[in-house]
Scaffold this motif. Structure first.
Motif, short mmCIF file in Angstrom:
data_model
loop_
_atom_site.label_atom_id
_atom_site.label_comp_id
_atom_site.label_asym_id
_atom_site.label_seq_id
_atom_site.Cartn_x
_atom_site.Cartn_y
_atom_site.Cartn_z
N UNK A 23 -7.98 47.91 -32.91
CA UNK A 23 -7.78 48.10 -34.35
C UNK A 23 -7.82 46.73 -35.03
N UNK A 24 -9.03 46.27 -35.32
CA UNK A 24 -9.21 44.92 -35.88
C UNK A 24 -8.59 44.79 -37.26
N UNK A 25 -8.54 45.89 -38.01
CA UNK A 25 -7.97 45.80 -39.36
C UNK A 25 -6.49 45.41 -39.31
N UNK A 71 -6.99 34.48 -35.52
CA UNK A 71 -8.33 34.55 -36.13
C UNK A 71 -9.41 34.48 -35.06
N UNK A 72 -9.25 33.57 -34.10
CA UNK A 72 -10.23 33.44 -33.02
C UNK A 72 -10.30 34.72 -32.18
N UNK A 73 -9.15 35.32 -31.94
CA UNK A 73 -9.09 36.56 -31.15
C UNK A 73 -9.84 37.69 -31.85
N UNK A 74 -9.67 37.78 -33.17
CA UNK A 74 -10.35 38.83 -33.94
C UNK A 74 -11.87 38.61 -33.92
N UNK A 75 -12.27 37.36 -34.10
CA UNK A 75 -13.70 37.05 -34.14
C UNK A 75 -14.40 37.42 -32.83
N UNK A 76 -13.70 37.27 -31.73
CA UNK A 76 -14.29 37.59 -30.43
C UNK A 76 -14.63 39.08 -30.31
N UNK A 77 -13.97 39.91 -31.08
CA UNK A 77 -14.18 41.36 -30.99
C UNK A 77 -15.22 41.88 -31.97
N UNK A 78 -15.77 41.00 -32.80
CA UNK A 78 -16.77 41.45 -33.77
C UNK A 78 -18.07 41.86 -33.08
N UNK A 79 -18.71 42.86 -33.68
CA UNK A 79 -20.01 43.32 -33.18
C UNK A 79 -20.81 43.86 -34.36
N UNK A 80 -21.96 44.41 -34.05
CA UNK A 80 -22.77 45.00 -35.11
C UNK A 80 -22.10 46.21 -35.74
N UNK A 81 -21.12 46.76 -35.05
CA UNK A 81 -20.41 47.94 -35.56
C UNK A 81 -19.20 47.60 -36.43
N UNK A 82 -18.98 46.32 -36.66
CA UNK A 82 -17.79 45.91 -37.43
C UNK A 82 -18.15 45.07 -38.65
N UNK A 83 -19.12 45.48 -39.47
CA UNK A 83 -19.48 44.67 -40.64
C UNK A 83 -18.35 44.57 -41.66
N UNK A 84 -17.59 45.65 -41.80
CA UNK A 84 -16.49 45.63 -42.77
C UNK A 84 -15.42 44.64 -42.33
N UNK A 85 -15.02 44.71 -41.09
CA UNK A 85 -14.00 43.80 -40.57
C UNK A 85 -14.47 42.35 -40.65
N UNK A 86 -15.76 42.14 -40.36
CA UNK A 86 -16.33 40.79 -40.44
C UNK A 86 -16.24 40.26 -41.87
N UNK A 87 -16.54 41.13 -42.84
CA UNK A 87 -16.48 40.72 -44.26
C UNK A 87 -15.04 40.46 -44.70
N UNK A 88 -14.13 41.29 -44.24
CA UNK A 88 -12.72 41.11 -44.60
C UNK A 88 -12.19 39.78 -44.10
N UNK A 89 -12.51 39.44 -42.85
CA UNK A 89 -12.05 38.15 -42.33
C UNK A 89 -12.76 37.00 -43.03
N UNK A 90 -14.04 37.20 -43.38
CA UNK A 90 -14.79 36.16 -44.10
C UNK A 90 -14.11 35.82 -45.42
N UNK A 91 -13.56 36.85 -46.07
CA UNK A 91 -12.84 36.62 -47.34
C UNK A 91 -11.65 35.69 -47.11
N UNK A 92 -10.92 35.90 -46.02
CA UNK A 92 -9.74 35.06 -45.75
C UNK A 92 -10.14 33.64 -45.38
#
Length: 728
Positions: free
Chosen positions: A445-447, A467-488
């Motif tokens: 649950x990356x959110x 932050x590093x731990x969350x980034x490691x779990x990003x994939x093509x299926x997590x564009x929303x989570x990637x954008x949310x972290x990018x905002x921070x």
């Protein structure tokens, strides 16, 4: 032979007679010479005596002698002139003559001796002995005015208020005795200054012809005392006065430049105050450490005008509303969905319990059935808590989730839901703790992890490991989570890329797009409209839509439009009465800039009279409305009741109670409340700043310095400001 002898005798007598005559002549000549010498000596004595009588010093002594014999007052400036002459003689090596003058002065005037001894002791900073001599001089009824003046100064240096009052009144009484002195204007000004009549001293100081340097310094000090640093600067060319003048008109950067040029204590202390105004907290704290026991410029703490003045509030709103990424985090928290319990797990336990009965596994079946009953009961309670949250009763939902989590400490869903209620209530510290726990219990649950990052961001902190731990779990299926972290992380490239992605109707997807556009300074009215269409009666979605379409207007026009907009909407006010902090903050902010605060206050009071179910959040809003409409005492009473009788001790409530206490002039109570708010949340910089100012106001410079040292440079308080106390 006889004849020869007789002749011889006669001849000898004649010679003897002749010799006697000669001796008489010589004697007469000698006597004449002696007389002449005596006459010459006498003449010399007369001439010397006349010269001596014509000597200016001796003439002065003679005059003084006659005046002393007649008990006349001798002006101090003439005495000082005579003393100077004696000093010159002494320095030239003519010590006997110098001492002769001083001895004669002492002989003729005992008062003068005591006065001079007093002056000597003043110069030696032996103020007690100086007082002794000046008192003696005053008792001799000679030179009383100046003795009393100097005694006043000595008493002042001894910090003896009783003696200071006594001698300054004596000086005031004896002042007419020296009215004919050339230095009278200066003596008059000094007496008025000691008496506290500073304004009366100013004309005399401007017109004095003696003691001009001292007069300029005193005049400059009086101007400074009354805050007239411009005139003070005109008298004394000093960067300190220039710096103070700039500080008084709010030109703090220029003030800092000039004050930095001076090493005097007053300048350094003023520099620390200017650093506070410039948000240079570390430097201000460093300087204040030098003045732990010397509060040179005491301050008054007050609430900022922007809290109450509509025009100032409008300017603050225009400059600050939705301008930082952290402002958008509350939108994510507000629109984030709650998680529901796992029904499949309950059904699974129920099936296993029933299946165990036929095969004789009674104990195992009982175990599964017991778990089923436990989970069923728990799920019922979770359902009730979720209903409270969805109905806007966030405070009650938070209480329910706190009780539930004690029974299921390993439930990531409960930790997540509890965290969400904390975030919506503005308790970001506890929100971070439970979001992080939820993420650790369910790393998929990356959110949860990203919300933990956002909650920490609201506290002005970060967690690089998370932050590093969350980034490691990003994939093509997590564009929303990637954008949310990018905002921070201020990653504008990823935000720009996310904007180009296809739209979805998910509220969080819409918020992520809206936030990315806002931070990239792009129009986001389309996203605001979509959100409003999903939640047509929601206060936040409506205010967001209104702002997106009016934010480029002049602020007064925006405020006017808001009045029309508000009265045309049928909004669900339950979210305002009981719901998330963002609803309260936004609703009050728009009310402040549009002049609708009093209307809202009355509406809340009427609602509170009828409420019996969820009183706490409603009372908090009434107290808040009272605070912002300057009903400080009413606000303070409600907050005090919430804290002391209803055990409400979250940082936000404690802090606003302190703000109300300051408005109601209960500054001592405000200190205690600020301390509690700061202990609850060490990163609550508003509380630290307010506490620092209050400690400084209470003359505890050390405690104030500690608080300032914990505040990051650049922090701007929304609530508090200060000014230097009037010396009067």
């Amino acid at each position: 032979m006889a004849k020869e002898e007789n002749v011889i005798v006669i001849e000898d007598e004649e010679k003897k007679e002749a010799k006697k005559k000669n001796k008489l002549i010589y004697l007469i000549i000698i006597l004449l010479l002696v007389v002449i010498i005596l006459l010459l000596v006498l003449a010399a004595v007369v001439i010397l005596k006349k010269k001596k009588e014509n000597n200016p010093v001796n003439k002065e002594i003679s005059k003084i002698t006659k005046k002393l014999e007649k008990k006349h007052i001798i002006q101090k400036d003439k005495i000082q002139e005579l003393v100077k002459k004696a000093t010159l003689l002494y320095n030239k090596g003519e010590k006997k003559k110098a001492l002769e003058i001083l001895n004669k002065l002492s002989t003729y005037s005992e008062a003068l001796s005591y006065y001079n001894l007093g002056v000597i002791k003043l110069k030696e900073q032996n103020y007690k002995k100086a007082l002794f001599y000046f008192e003696k001089a005053i008792k001799n009824k000679d030179n009383r005015a100046l003795s009393a003046l100097n005694a006043t100064y000595a008493a002042l240096m001894l910090k003896n208020k009783k003696l200071f009052d006594y001698y300054r009144r004596l000086a005031y009484t004896f002042l007419p005795e020296i009215a004919k002195s050339k230095s009278y204007p200066y003596y008059y000004a000094l007496t008025m200054y000691y008496m506290g009549y500073e304004y009366e001293a100013i004309p005399a100081l401007k017109n004095t012809t003696t003691y001009q340097n001292d007069a300029k310094k005193l005049l400059s000090a009086i101007y400074e005392y009354y805050g007239n640093y411009v005139d003070a600067q005109a008298i004394e060319k000093n960067p300190f006065y220039k710096g103070i003048s700039f500080a008084r008109i709010g030109e703090y950067s220029l003030a800092k430049n000039y004050l930095s040029m001076s090493e005097k204590n007053e300048s350094q202390f003023a520099l620390a105050l200017v650093d506070l105004k410039l948000s240079n907290f570390k430097e201000a704290s460093r300087i204040f450490k030098k003045f732990e026991f010397n509060n040179i410029y005491p301050i008054n703490v007050y609430l900022k005008k922007s809290l109450f003045d509509v025009k100032v509030a409008q300017k603050y709103f225009a400059d600050n509303f939705l301008k930082n990424k952290e402002d958008f985090y509350d939108l994510f928290f507000y629109f984030a969905p709650y998680k529901v319990f796992n029904m499949n797990q309950t059904i699974s336990y129920l099936k296993k319990g029933i299946a165990g009965i036929p095969i004789g596994s009674i104990e195992e079946s009982q175990n599964y059935l017991a778990k089923t009953a436990t989970y069923s009961a728990l799920n019922i309670k979770i359902t009730k808590a979720l209903k409270l949250a969805l109905d806007g009763h966030i405070y009650l939902a938070n209480k329910a989730f706190k009780k539930l989590i004690k029974k299921r400490k390993d439930s990531y869903i409960l930790h997540y839901d509890l965290a969400l209620t904390y975030a919506q209530l503005g308790d970001y510290k506890n929100a971070y703790i439970h979001f992080l726990r939820a993420y650790h219990l369910n790393p998929f649950d990356l959110k949860s992890g990203i919300y933990a990052v956002m909650a920490l961001g609201k506290l002005k902190k970060t967690n690089d490991y998370l932050i590093a731990s969350i980034k490691e779990s990003f994939s093509d299926d997590t564009p929303l989570e990637d954008a949310m972290l990018a905002i921070t992380q201020n990653n504008t490239v990823k935000m720009a890329g996310f904007i180009e992605k296809a739209d979805k109707n998910s509220p969080i997807w819409i918020i992520a797009k809206l936030t990315s556009k806002a931070l990239l300074d792009k129009d986001y009215s389309y996203e605001a409209l979509k959100l409003k269409s999903i939640y047509p009666k929601d206060i936040v979605s409506n205010l967001l839509y209104f702002y997106a379409n009016n934010k480029n207007l002049p602020i007064n026009k925006l405020a006017l439009n808001y009045q029309a907009f508000l009265f045309s909407q049928q909004l669900n006010k339950n979210d305002f009465y009981y719901g998330a902090k963002i609803v309260k903050d936004w609703y009050f902010s728009f009310a402040k800039i549009s002049g609708l605060l009093n209307k809202i206050r009355l509406d809340l009071i009427e609602k509170a009279k009828k409420e019996s179910f969820d009183l706490i959040p409603l009372f908090k809003r009434v107290a808040f409305a009272n605070l912002y409409t300057k009903h400080f005492e009413e606000s303070y009473v409600i907050y005090n009741d919430l804290i002391n009788n209803k055990n409400i001790n979250d940082p936000d409530t404690l802090y606003h109670a302190a703000v109300a206490a300051i408005g109601a002039n209960h500054h001592a109570n405000a200190v205690a409340l600020m301390e509690l708010a700061k202990l609850k949340n060490p990163s609550y910089y508003e509380a630290r700043y307010g506490l620092g100012l209050l400690w400084e106001e209470a003359n505890n410079i050390r405690a104030a310095s500690i608080q300032y040292s914990k505040i990051p440079d650049g922090f701007k308080s929304r609530f508090f400001d200060f000014n230097v106390k009037n010396s009067n």
